[in-house]
Motif scaffolding. Structure first.
Motif, PDB file in Angstrom:
ATOM      1  N   GLN A  50       1.570 -49.252  -4.150  1.00 16.32           N
ATOM      2  CA  GLN A  50       0.114 -49.305  -4.017  1.00 16.32           C
ATOM      3  C   GLN A  50      -0.460 -50.555  -4.680  1.00 16.32           C
ATOM      4  O   GLN A  50      -1.355 -51.203  -4.127  1.00 16.32           O
ATOM      5  N   HIS A  51       0.068 -50.888  -5.839  1.00 13.84           N
ATOM      6  CA  HIS A  51      -0.405 -52.091  -6.541  1.00 13.84           C
ATOM      7  C   HIS A  51      -0.134 -53.353  -5.724  1.00 13.84           C
ATOM      8  O   HIS A  51      -1.013 -54.196  -5.558  1.00 13.84           O
ATOM      9  N   PHE A  52       1.089 -53.501  -5.210  1.00 12.07           N
ATOM     10  CA  PHE A  52       1.441 -54.721  -4.473  1.00 12.07           C
ATOM     11  C   PHE A  52       0.691 -54.831  -3.153  1.00 12.07           C
ATOM     12  O   PHE A  52       0.311 -55.931  -2.746  1.00 12.07           O
ATOM     13  N   VAL A  53       0.477 -53.728  -2.476  1.00 11.30           N
ATOM     14  CA  VAL A  53      -0.292 -53.766  -1.223  1.00 11.30           C
ATOM     15  C   VAL A  53      -1.740 -54.161  -1.518  1.00 11.30           C
ATOM     16  O   VAL A  53      -2.310 -55.017  -0.824  1.00 11.30           O
ATOM     17  N   ALA A  54      -2.334 -53.589  -2.563  1.00  6.75           N
ATOM     18  CA  ALA A  54      -3.715 -53.946  -2.926  1.00  6.75           C
ATOM     19  C   ALA A  54      -3.807 -55.418  -3.322  1.00  6.75           C
ATOM     20  O   ALA A  54      -4.750 -56.120  -2.922  1.00  6.75           O
ATOM     21  N   ALA A  55      -2.820 -55.903  -4.081  1.00  2.57           N
ATOM     22  CA  ALA A  55      -2.830 -57.314  -4.495  1.00  2.57           C
ATOM     23  C   ALA A  55      -2.681 -58.236  -3.293  1.00  2.57           C
ATOM     24  O   ALA A  55      -3.339 -59.280  -3.210  1.00  2.57           O
ATOM     25  N   SER A  56      -1.839 -57.857  -2.350  1.00  5.49           N
ATOM     26  CA  SER A  56      -1.649 -58.669  -1.141  1.00  5.49           C
ATOM     27  C   SER A  56      -2.924 -58.706  -0.306  1.00  5.49           C
ATOM     28  O   SER A  56      -3.320 -59.763   0.197  1.00  5.49           O
ATOM     29  N   CYS A  90       9.497 -57.625  -0.385  1.00  5.98           N
ATOM     30  CA  CYS A  90       9.700 -56.801   0.813  1.00  5.98           C
ATOM     31  C   CYS A  90       8.360 -56.332   1.367  1.00  5.98           C
ATOM     32  O   CYS A  90       8.127 -56.393   2.574  1.00  5.98           O
ATOM     33  N   LEU A  91       7.486 -55.875   0.491  1.00  3.10           N
ATOM     34  CA  LEU A  91       6.172 -55.417   0.951  1.00  3.10           C
ATOM     35  C   LEU A  91       5.321 -56.564   1.489  1.00  3.10           C
ATOM     36  O   LEU A  91       4.565 -56.394   2.441  1.00  3.10           O
ATOM     37  N   GLU A  92       5.431 -57.714   0.876  1.00  2.00           N
ATOM     38  CA  GLU A  92       4.658 -58.882   1.342  1.00  2.00           C
ATOM     39  C   GLU A  92       5.102 -59.291   2.739  1.00  2.00           C
ATOM     40  O   GLU A  92       4.281 -59.643   3.584  1.00  2.00           O
ATOM     41  N   ARG A  93       6.415 -59.231   2.990  1.00  6.05           N
ATOM     42  CA  ARG A  93       6.927 -59.573   4.324  1.00  6.05           C
ATOM     43  C   ARG A  93       6.435 -58.543   5.318  1.00  6.05           C
ATOM     44  O   ARG A  93       6.106 -58.801   6.414  1.00  6.05           O
TER      45      ARG A  93
END
Length: 93
Positions: A50-56, A90-93
């Motif tokens: 959730q953190h990485f998706v929100a940051a992206s 991985c989430l960023e890709r």
């Protein structure tokens, strides 16, 4: 000044083998923190996802998007070689 550093190497062993400077090790090892690899603490994965998706979304000036259950399940079951950066990439890709 405070320095926070991370490594996947055993610095004590490297100091013994004289491949890492002992004085530098003792300057860095004032307050050592050991954190198990991500594959050993999978309960942290949903919060990290959730953190990485929100940051992206923020970085790309997109509205915050909810994480689909199938994506969350795939992330929780993914082979993670031990680091959070791999999950982030991985989430960023």
């Amino acid at each position: 000044m405070r320095v926070i550093s991370a490594t996947n190497k055993d610095l004590v062993e490297l100091v013994k083998a004289k491949t890492f400077r002992q004085d530098l090790y003792y300057r860095l090892a004032v307050l050592p923190l050991s954190l198990p690899p991500l594959c050993e603490r999978r309960e942290d994965i949903p919060l990290l996802v959730q953190h990485f998706v929100a940051a992206s979304c923020k970085r790309h000036q997109q509205p915050n998007r909810p994480v689909r259950p199938d994506v969350m399940q795939a992330a929780a079951q993914a082979h993670l070689p031990g680091h959070v950066r791999g999950l982030s990439n991985c989430l960023e890709r």
